[in-house]
Design a protein around this motif. Structure first.
Motif, PDB file in Angstrom:
ATOM      1  N   PRO A 185       4.953 -39.266  49.716  1.00 40.90           N
ATOM      2  CA  PRO A 185       5.777 -38.309  50.465  1.00 40.90           C
ATOM      3  C   PRO A 185       6.949 -37.803  49.623  1.00 40.90           C
ATOM      4  O   PRO A 185       7.313 -38.417  48.631  1.00 40.90           O
ATOM      5  CB  PRO A 185       6.262 -39.127  51.658  1.00 40.90           C
ATOM      6  N   SER A 186       7.491 -36.692  50.025  1.00 37.02           N
ATOM      7  CA  SER A 186       8.566 -36.074  49.251  1.00 37.02           C
ATOM      8  C   SER A 186       9.815 -36.949  49.263  1.00 37.02           C
ATOM      9  O   SER A 186      10.086 -37.672  50.228  1.00 37.02           O
ATOM     10  CB  SER A 186       8.898 -34.689  49.803  1.00 37.02           C
ATOM     11  N   ASP A 187      10.565 -36.882  48.167  1.00 37.71           N
ATOM     12  CA  ASP A 187      11.810 -37.645  48.040  1.00 37.71           C
ATOM     13  C   ASP A 187      12.700 -36.888  47.064  1.00 37.71           C
ATOM     14  O   ASP A 187      12.534 -36.986  45.848  1.00 37.71           O
ATOM     15  CB  ASP A 187      11.525 -39.058  47.540  1.00 37.71           C
ATOM     16  N   ALA A 188      13.636 -36.126  47.580  1.00 33.90           N
ATOM     17  CA  ALA A 188      14.481 -35.276  46.737  1.00 33.90           C
ATOM     18  C   ALA A 188      15.368 -36.082  45.800  1.00 33.90           C
ATOM     19  O   ALA A 188      15.899 -35.535  44.833  1.00 33.90           O
ATOM     20  CB  ALA A 188      15.332 -34.369  47.613  1.00 33.90           C
ATOM     21  N   SER A 189      15.527 -37.350  46.050  1.00 33.04           N
ATOM     22  CA  SER A 189      16.406 -38.158  45.207  1.00 33.04           C
ATOM     23  C   SER A 189      15.692 -38.736  43.986  1.00 33.04           C
ATOM     24  O   SER A 189      16.327 -39.290  43.097  1.00 33.04           O
ATOM     25  CB  SER A 189      16.993 -39.307  46.030  1.00 33.04           C
ATOM     26  N   ASP A 190      14.366 -38.611  43.922  1.00 35.00           N
ATOM     27  CA  ASP A 190      13.586 -39.188  42.829  1.00 35.00           C
ATOM     28  C   ASP A 190      13.678 -38.283  41.605  1.00 35.00           C
ATOM     29  O   ASP A 190      13.114 -37.189  41.573  1.00 35.00           O
ATOM     30  CB  ASP A 190      12.125 -39.345  43.251  1.00 35.00           C
ATOM     31  N   ALA A 191      14.384 -38.754  40.579  1.00 35.07           N
ATOM     32  CA  ALA A 191      14.605 -37.938  39.380  1.00 35.07           C
ATOM     33  C   ALA A 191      13.408 -37.939  38.443  1.00 35.07           C
ATOM     34  O   ALA A 191      13.384 -37.183  37.471  1.00 35.07           O
ATOM     35  CB  ALA A 191      15.839 -38.429  38.637  1.00 35.07           C
ATOM     36  N   HIS A 192      12.402 -38.797  38.713  1.00 37.75           N
ATOM     37  CA  HIS A 192      11.242 -38.892  37.833  1.00 37.75           C
ATOM     38  C   HIS A 192      10.014 -38.168  38.383  1.00 37.75           C
ATOM     39  O   HIS A 192       8.955 -38.190  37.759  1.00 37.75           O
ATOM     40  CB  HIS A 192      10.894 -40.369  37.580  1.00 37.75           C
ATOM     41  N   GLN A 193      10.154 -37.534  39.517  1.00 37.31           N
ATOM     42  CA  GLN A 193       9.004 -36.871  40.107  1.00 37.31           C
ATOM     43  C   GLN A 193       8.583 -35.653  39.288  1.00 37.31           C
ATOM     44  O   GLN A 193       9.368 -35.047  38.575  1.00 37.31           O
ATOM     45  CB  GLN A 193       9.306 -36.436  41.540  1.00 37.31           C
ATOM     46  N   VAL A 194       7.294 -35.318  39.416  1.00 36.07           N
ATOM     47  CA  VAL A 194       6.720 -34.196  38.691  1.00 36.07           C
ATOM     48  C   VAL A 194       6.377 -33.094  39.695  1.00 36.07           C
ATOM     49  O   VAL A 194       5.915 -33.371  40.810  1.00 36.07           O
ATOM     50  CB  VAL A 194       5.448 -34.624  37.920  1.00 36.07           C
ATOM     51  N   ALA A 195       6.603 -31.859  39.287  1.00 35.68           N
ATOM     52  CA  ALA A 195       6.224 -30.706  40.107  1.00 35.68           C
ATOM     53  C   ALA A 195       5.344 -29.795  39.267  1.00 35.68           C
ATOM     54  O   ALA A 195       5.732 -29.401  38.163  1.00 35.68           O
ATOM     55  CB  ALA A 195       7.461 -29.959  40.592  1.00 35.68           C
ATOM     56  N   ILE A 196       4.173 -29.489  39.772  1.00 35.36           N
ATOM     57  CA  ILE A 196       3.219 -28.640  39.062  1.00 35.36           C
ATOM     58  C   ILE A 196       2.873 -27.445  39.938  1.00 35.36           C
ATOM     59  O   ILE A 196       2.553 -27.601  41.119  1.00 35.36           O
ATOM     60  CB  ILE A 196       1.932 -29.412  38.712  1.00 35.36           C
TER      61      ILE A 196
END
Length: 274
Positions: free
Chosen positions: A176-187
């Motif tokens: 699920p989405s987590d705006a605080s996660d600085a390691h997430q990837v967006a494609i």
């Protein structure tokens, strides 16, 4: 000046509207038929019969003119496919001509006029094919998934053509989405379908480019302006191909090469599948 359409490229209905006939008196034939001011010869019976006779004769003559047996001086455009469908018994007399014509006169699908519903069906088919190839080829980072699709082709007046003139996108994001996660990837894979021709209001207009194409973004960081970093060599990459499968493979390979550039997330490796 617009080009004159020959009889063999008109349907019988259109020919009947465009042609004129003069009834003959003290003559061995009943009618002389004209198209665009030129005589197409004589015919018998009622006016309706005469026009039908002449139209069929023009179709037959055009096929003969394109046969190996025709004299060199005899030239004529081939009848259209739609007109040949009206005279299967005539077409059957020239099988070699039809085989040769089909091999030399294949219509580029990019130039084939489509109605608005046909154009929309083409876009939806392309979008669905691209989605299928991407989902089967792209390896997802752990805890990431494809975002649901649906509105990409419907946001502008529920019309795929209007909605995708500037591309339609597929997204991979943290789930699920987590705006605080600085390691997430967006494609984001923004797909543009190959050019097709729209016919409406008696006119034709081409939309799109000669090839299918994609703009690709692969970023890491919190989903806010200025807080992401591209994992590609540039901020975006561009891909082109004549078919969707090849394009999807190019995109999947690029994603697979970009993801190892991400800062370790502790979620395992991610790669593009062959």
């Amino acid at each position: 000046m617009s080009a004159v359409t020959p009889a063999q490229q008109m349907s019988l209905a259109k020919f009947v509207q465009a042609a004129t006939a003069i009834q003959l008196v003290n003559h061995g034939r009943n009618w002389e038929v004209f198209l665009n001011g030129s005589s197409l010869g004589f015919a018998d019976g009622s006016l309706e019969d005469a026009l039908a006779q002449v139209h069929e004769r023009e179709v037959s003559n055009a096929l003969y003119a394109n046969s190996p047996d025709a004299p060199e001086w005899m030239k004529a455009d081939m009848p259209s496919t739609a007109v040949l469908a009206e005279y299967p018994h005539v077409a059957a007399r020239f099988p070699d001509v039809l085989t040769l014509a089909s091999s030399h006169q294949a219509v580029d699908p990019r130039d084939e006029p489509l109605t608005h519903p046909q154009f929309n069906a083409y876009i939806e088919a392309c979008f669905g094919e691209m989605e299928g190839h991407l989902r089967s080829r792209v390896g997802l980072p752990a805890r990431h998934d494809w975002k649901p699709t649906g509105r990409e082709l419907r946001w502008n007046d529920n019309d795929p053509l209007r909605s995708s003139l500037h591309g339609a996108s597929f997204f991979i994001a943290l789930s699920p989405s987590d705006a605080s996660d600085a390691h997430q990837v967006a494609i984001e894979v923004r797909y543009f379908w190959q050019r097709r021709t729209l016919q409406r209001n008696g006119k034709t207009e081409a939309f799109g480019d000669d090839q299918h194409r994609v703009m690709l973004w692969v970023e890491q960081g919190r989903p806010f302006a200025g807080m992401t970093k591209s994992l590609l060599e540039k901020s975006a990459s561009f891909f082109y191909a004549d078919d969707i499968q090849t394009l999807a493979t190019q995109v999947a390979t690029a994603i697979g090469e970009a993801l190892p550039n991400a800062v370790h997330t502790g979620a395992g490796s991610a790669s593009a599948l062959a």
